[in-house]
Structure formats: C-alpha cells, structure tokens
Design a protein around this motif. Sequence first.
Motif, PDB file in Angstrom:
ATOM      1  N   GLN A 219       0.831  -1.202   0.000  1.00 22.26           N
ATOM      2  CA  GLN A 219       0.000   0.000   0.000  1.00 22.26           C
ATOM      3  C   GLN A 219       0.865   1.252   0.000  1.00 22.26           C
ATOM      4  O   GLN A 219       0.539   2.257  -0.635  1.00 22.26           O
ATOM      5  N   GLY A 220       1.992   1.190   0.702  1.00 21.38           N
ATOM      6  CA  GLY A 220       2.912   2.318   0.695  1.00 21.38           C
ATOM      7  C   GLY A 220       3.471   2.575  -0.692  1.00 21.38           C
ATOM      8  O   GLY A 220       3.572   3.729  -1.129  1.00 21.38           O
ATOM      9  N   ILE A 221       3.837   1.504  -1.405  1.00 20.24           N
ATOM     10  CA  ILE A 221       4.331   1.644  -2.778  1.00 20.24           C
ATOM     11  C   ILE A 221       3.245   2.233  -3.677  1.00 20.24           C
ATOM     12  O   ILE A 221       3.513   3.130  -4.495  1.00 20.24           O
ATOM     13  N   GLU A 222       2.027   1.751  -3.528  1.00 19.19           N
ATOM     14  CA  GLU A 222       0.919   2.270  -4.336  1.00 19.19           C
ATOM     15  C   GLU A 222       0.681   3.750  -4.070  1.00 19.19           C
ATOM     16  O   GLU A 222       0.365   4.511  -4.996  1.00 19.19           O
ATOM     17  N   THR A 223       0.824   4.188  -2.838  1.00 17.12           N
ATOM     18  CA  THR A 223       0.644   5.603  -2.506  1.00 17.12           C
ATOM     19  C   THR A 223       1.683   6.463  -3.214  1.00 17.12           C
ATOM     20  O   THR A 223       1.357   7.528  -3.767  1.00 17.12           O
ATOM     21  N   ILE A 224       2.935   6.011  -3.220  1.00 12.83           N
ATOM     22  CA  ILE A 224       3.995   6.766  -3.893  1.00 12.83           C
ATOM     23  C   ILE A 224       3.751   6.839  -5.395  1.00 12.83           C
ATOM     24  O   ILE A 224       3.966   7.880  -6.031  1.00 12.83           O
ATOM     25  N   LEU A 225       3.288   5.737  -5.965  1.00 12.79           N
ATOM     26  CA  LEU A 225       3.089   5.677  -7.413  1.00 12.79           C
ATOM     27  C   LEU A 225       1.808   6.354  -7.870  1.00 12.79           C
ATOM     28  O   LEU A 225       1.651   6.659  -9.062  1.00 12.79           O
ATOM     29  N   ALA A 226       0.882   6.613  -6.941  1.00 16.66           N
ATOM     30  CA  ALA A 226      -0.437   7.114  -7.333  1.00 16.66           C
ATOM     31  C   ALA A 226      -0.546   8.636  -7.340  1.00 16.66           C
ATOM     32  O   ALA A 226      -1.374   9.194  -8.067  1.00 16.66           O
ATOM     33  N   SER A 227       0.279   9.326  -6.545  1.00 21.23           N
ATOM     34  CA  SER A 227       0.128  10.781  -6.457  1.00 21.23           C
ATOM     35  C   SER A 227       1.492  11.448  -6.309  1.00 21.23           C
ATOM     36  O   SER A 227       2.490  10.799  -5.977  1.00 21.23           O
ATOM     37  N   LYS A 228       1.500  12.763  -6.572  1.00 23.36           N
ATOM     38  CA  LYS A 228       2.732  13.567  -6.511  1.00 23.36           C
ATOM     39  C   LYS A 228       3.841  12.932  -7.341  1.00 23.36           C
ATOM     40  O   LYS A 228       4.999  12.848  -6.924  1.00 23.36           O
ATOM     41  N   LYS A 229       3.466  12.481  -8.522  1.00 26.59           N
ATOM     42  CA  LYS A 229       4.395  11.717  -9.364  1.00 26.59           C
ATOM     43  C   LYS A 229       5.501  12.577  -9.957  1.00 26.59           C
ATOM     44  O   LYS A 229       6.475  12.040 -10.490  1.00 26.59           O
ATOM     45  N   GLU A 230       5.339  13.909  -9.854  1.00 26.26           N
ATOM     46  CA  GLU A 230       6.408  14.773 -10.352  1.00 26.26           C
ATOM     47  C   GLU A 230       7.702  14.564  -9.574  1.00 26.26           C
ATOM     48  O   GLU A 230       8.802  14.811 -10.090  1.00 26.26           O
ATOM     49  N   HIS A 231       7.593  14.075  -8.333  1.00 33.69           N
ATOM     50  CA  HIS A 231       8.795  13.811  -7.528  1.00 33.69           C
ATOM     51  C   HIS A 231       9.523  12.545  -7.977  1.00 33.69           C
ATOM     52  O   HIS A 231      10.672  12.322  -7.584  1.00 33.69           O
ATOM     53  N   LEU A 232       8.883  11.708  -8.784  1.00 37.93           N
ATOM     54  CA  LEU A 232       9.487  10.448  -9.224  1.00 37.93           C
ATOM     55  C   LEU A 232      10.400  10.607 -10.433  1.00 37.93           C
ATOM     56  O   LEU A 232      11.127   9.683 -10.794  1.00 37.93           O
ATOM     57  N   ASN A 233      10.390  11.769 -11.042  1.00 38.48           N
ATOM     58  CA  ASN A 233      11.093  11.954 -12.305  1.00 38.48           C
ATOM     59  C   ASN A 233      12.563  12.312 -12.071  1.00 38.48           C
ATOM     60  O   ASN A 233      12.870  13.288 -11.390  1.00 38.48           O
ATOM     61  N   ALA A 234      13.462  11.504 -12.631  1.00 40.04           N
ATOM     62  CA  ALA A 234      14.902  11.765 -12.529  1.00 40.04           C
ATOM     63  C   ALA A 234      15.438  12.499 -13.753  1.00 40.04           C
ATOM     64  O   ALA A 234      16.627  12.812 -13.808  1.00 40.04           O
ATOM     65  N   ILE A 235      14.572  12.765 -14.725  1.00 37.44           N
ATOM     66  CA  ILE A 235      14.979  13.467 -15.946  1.00 37.44           C
ATOM     67  C   ILE A 235      14.640  14.943 -15.767  1.00 37.44           C
ATOM     68  O   ILE A 235      13.526  15.388 -16.035  1.00 37.44           O
TER      69      ILE A 235
END
Length: 528
Positions: A219-235
């Motif tokens: 569920q923690g992984i799903e929370t990270i992947l579901a919202s505020k996804k702009e923080h996931l971008n390394a490019i």
Amino acid sequence: MNITGLCCFLLFLALVAAISIYNTRKMRLNTTTAYFLGNRSLGFWMVGFSLFLTNMSCNTLIGENEFVYTNDMSVMGWGMSSVLAMLIVAEFFLPVYLKMGAITTPDFLGQRFGPRLKKIVSLFFLASYVVSLIPTVLYGSAVALNGLFHVDEVLGISYFAAIWLLVIVVGIVGCCYTVLGGFKAITISDLVQGAALLIGGILLLVFGLRYLGQGSVLQGIETILASKKEHLNAIGRPHDPIPFGTLFTGMFLINLYYWGMEQYIMQQALAARSLSQGQKGISLACLGKLLAPLFLNVPGLIAVHVYPHLNNTATVFPKLVGDVLPPAITGFIAAVVFGAAISTFNAGLNSSGTLFIMNLYKQWRQRAGDRELVKAARIFQIAITVVAMCFSPFISHFSGGFYYYIQKMSSFFSVPVFTVMIVGFCTKRVSERTATTGLLFFITTYMLSQLVFDLPIHYLHVLGILFVATVGLMLLIARYKPMATPYIPKDTAMVELKPWRNRHWFFALLLALMAGAFVLFSKAGIAQ
C-alpha cells in the motif's frame, strides 16, 4: 530516541571500534606509507566499501533526500552518472597512478609538469577540504544526529547551539580516530559500516513504506506511485535545479574529477595491493552506487507523502528515521549515520595530512624522517579539525539548500584541476607554464561567471563550456611553445599492475543497470 535506541547506538559504535582495534593491533604507524596508505595492502572488499562509505556521507544522506522532497529525483543523476566516471577511472586513470607509485594524485602533476604546479594544486585541494569538504561533513552529521536524538530539546538549547555542540563531538571523535588509528583502521571500520549502511537502507525502506501504507508495504508503494508523481522523475527539465543535459557537461566532468583525481577518494584505491584489486574495488563501489537510491532518495519520496509541510527541509531524513523505525533500529541507523560521517571526515583529514606532508612539508624539510613526518601530520590534522569546527555551524545560514551549497562550492576547485590533469594525461608537449596559465584562466573566468555576471546558463553547463575553452587555449599555446622534450612516463610501480581480466563484462553490466535506473525513474517508467 529512548534509552533502547541510545544503547544500540553506543553498542554498534563500540563493536566497530573493537573490530578496527583488533585488526590493527600489530600494525605500527611509524612510517608515512603505513600511516597514509596502510602499507598498500588493501584487497578489493576494503577498497570497494571504503570508496562507497567515504562518498556516502551525511551530506549526501541529508542533501539528496532534502532535494527529492523539495524537487524531484533528478538529484539521482549525480550518483548514477558517476558509475560511468568510476569505470573510466578504473580502466585509464588508476593504472597511471599505480605505475608511477603515486601517494597523492598531484604526484602525477609533479612528474608530468613540474613541482610548482604540484604545489599549487595541493594548495587548492587543501583549501577545498578546509572550506568545503570537512566543514560540510561536520555540519551534515550534526543535523542528522540532532534530528535523531533531538539534542536541542533534551538539553533545552537552541537549534544552532545543538548543531555547534554536535559538530564539536563529531570533530573530536573523528580526529582521535584518524590520528590514533591511521588509514588501515579507517578502512576496516568502513568495511563494517558499509555493510551496515546497506542493511540499514533496506530496513528504512521497508519500515518507511509500511508506515506510509498504514501497515502494508504494498500500500505504501501504491501511494507513492499514485500521487505527486512529479517527484518520481529523474529526468530534470531545462529550468529545473539539475537539468538532464548537465549529466553530459559539467556533471560528467565533476564526477570524473571526483572519482579519479580527488585525493580523499583516490587514496582508497591507491592503497590497493594490486591493479586488479583496485579495479575490482571500484566496480564493487559502483554496485553500491546503484543501490544507493534506497537510502539517498526513496526516503525523500516517502517523506513527500508523510510530511506535506516541513519548515526545515534539511531534517527530512533524520525525522523520517525517528518517526518510522522501532527504537532499537533507530539506534542502529543513528550509528550507521554517525559512522558515515566519521568515515568521510576521516578520509578528508587523512588526505589533508597526506597532501600537506608529502607535497609541501617534505619539500621544506627534505631531511625529515618518517617519525617527524607522521608527527607533523598529526599536528596538522588536529589544527584542520579545530578550524573546521569553528566554521561549519554557519553553513546553516546559506540560502539555496545544503546540497546545492556543497556542489557549488566544490565546483570552484574541481573542474579547473581536472582540466589540467586530463590535458596532462592526453598530451606530451604541454608545458608547466601552459598548464598553470590554463588553471588560472579557468578559475578566474568561472568565478566571474558565478560571482560577477548573471549568466542565463546553468553553472554545470558553464563548467562544460569553460572546460572546452581552457583545453583549446592550452593546446593553442602548446602548439607555439611546446615542451623542449616530450613527456615520458616513468615506471616506479610498487604493486602488481596486471589488470582484472573479466572487468569489461562486469563494466557492461553496470552501465546497463545505470541506464535502466534512469528509465525506471522517468516518464517512460514510473513517473508517467
């Protein structure tokens, strides 16, 4: 942190110290080779873990997680792109250093160009360590430890006073470790601390995701992947603090300098008992860099969701550790963080002593024996510690972010020195005067670009442009005023120079994993 966490913290530190003392109990530190290089006896495990932990200081633990929290994963580019730089160092730079029997990286400049440039660059290195490296290590460790132990609240003092107190504690402990134990003791503790850091990173990831997912890692992984996804971008985009294009300009140059010419890093590889062991050790450190986002970046991603608003973003990492981990594991992580701080601090102190004694003091006191040199090194290292302890607490007043401060300050010293050294590696007729001219030209123009003129170009791109311009200037001068006699490398190797036979297959695998990490954290991967 309660009494259980404090006990675990102290017990683990005592265990590391006991292991180091036991393994160095018969080693005498009465020669410069023993004190500075551990008698050139390191195997690849020690080289790899020592490189990894020396780089993995509190500065990066705090700074990169803070950057992810406030921006995105583009800060990952520093660590990931360094894998390519490290492999280039293993293949091309390390054989040159070991063949000439170098103790310091400026030794190459002394052999290639002459003693004057060797002294100038040694002074640059020392200035960099006093102004940037050692103070930031002390400050970063103080911020992390205060976040874990809440020293300001427990003692009822201000945050600034707590930082100053912890800076003094870390400085004294680290200085005693370096002065009394020497290089071999540092590397043995790095081996234990490096393994503990990997374990601690996995534990923090698991407990952090469980905390975010209210008891469920998935569920923690799903929370990270579901919202505020702009923080996931390394490019990084062109106007972000770290645009992706900088990986191919200034960032690449800084990484090559850092892993191939920075004394406190290269000293770990120069102590290898053979070229093969050194190349394996660097490859092992590359593998560690690929795993590093587990504790350098992912905690920052978790904190984005756990703490929507933080007044002091530099406390992201220690606050998350204190909130999501059980007391015993919190104490273990605190000990690992403290060990990482001590490791980088010790490496900086040891290298400062090496540079000062071997490249400056020894030239002045040419008849000095090993005992005098080791004694002078210890006095110098104590003096450097005192200066750094006085300066480092004031880093908290720097605007723009802690990690940004580190990278910006190091740029004034790193790429200019790299430019001169790479020209020395690749040419045979560029003279010492030409190299000195190029060094001064680069430093002057870069300082003007950052302190006087407001250029609409990222500072890493400026470094790339000035690198090309300075190399062109040096080659142009050398064309009309070359060295009278072409440079011929000398073979004074003190270790076996046979390279690691299977290195190219492992290098290719590491590069593929590096590219895969960028794809994963991009809009083509989980940031879409």
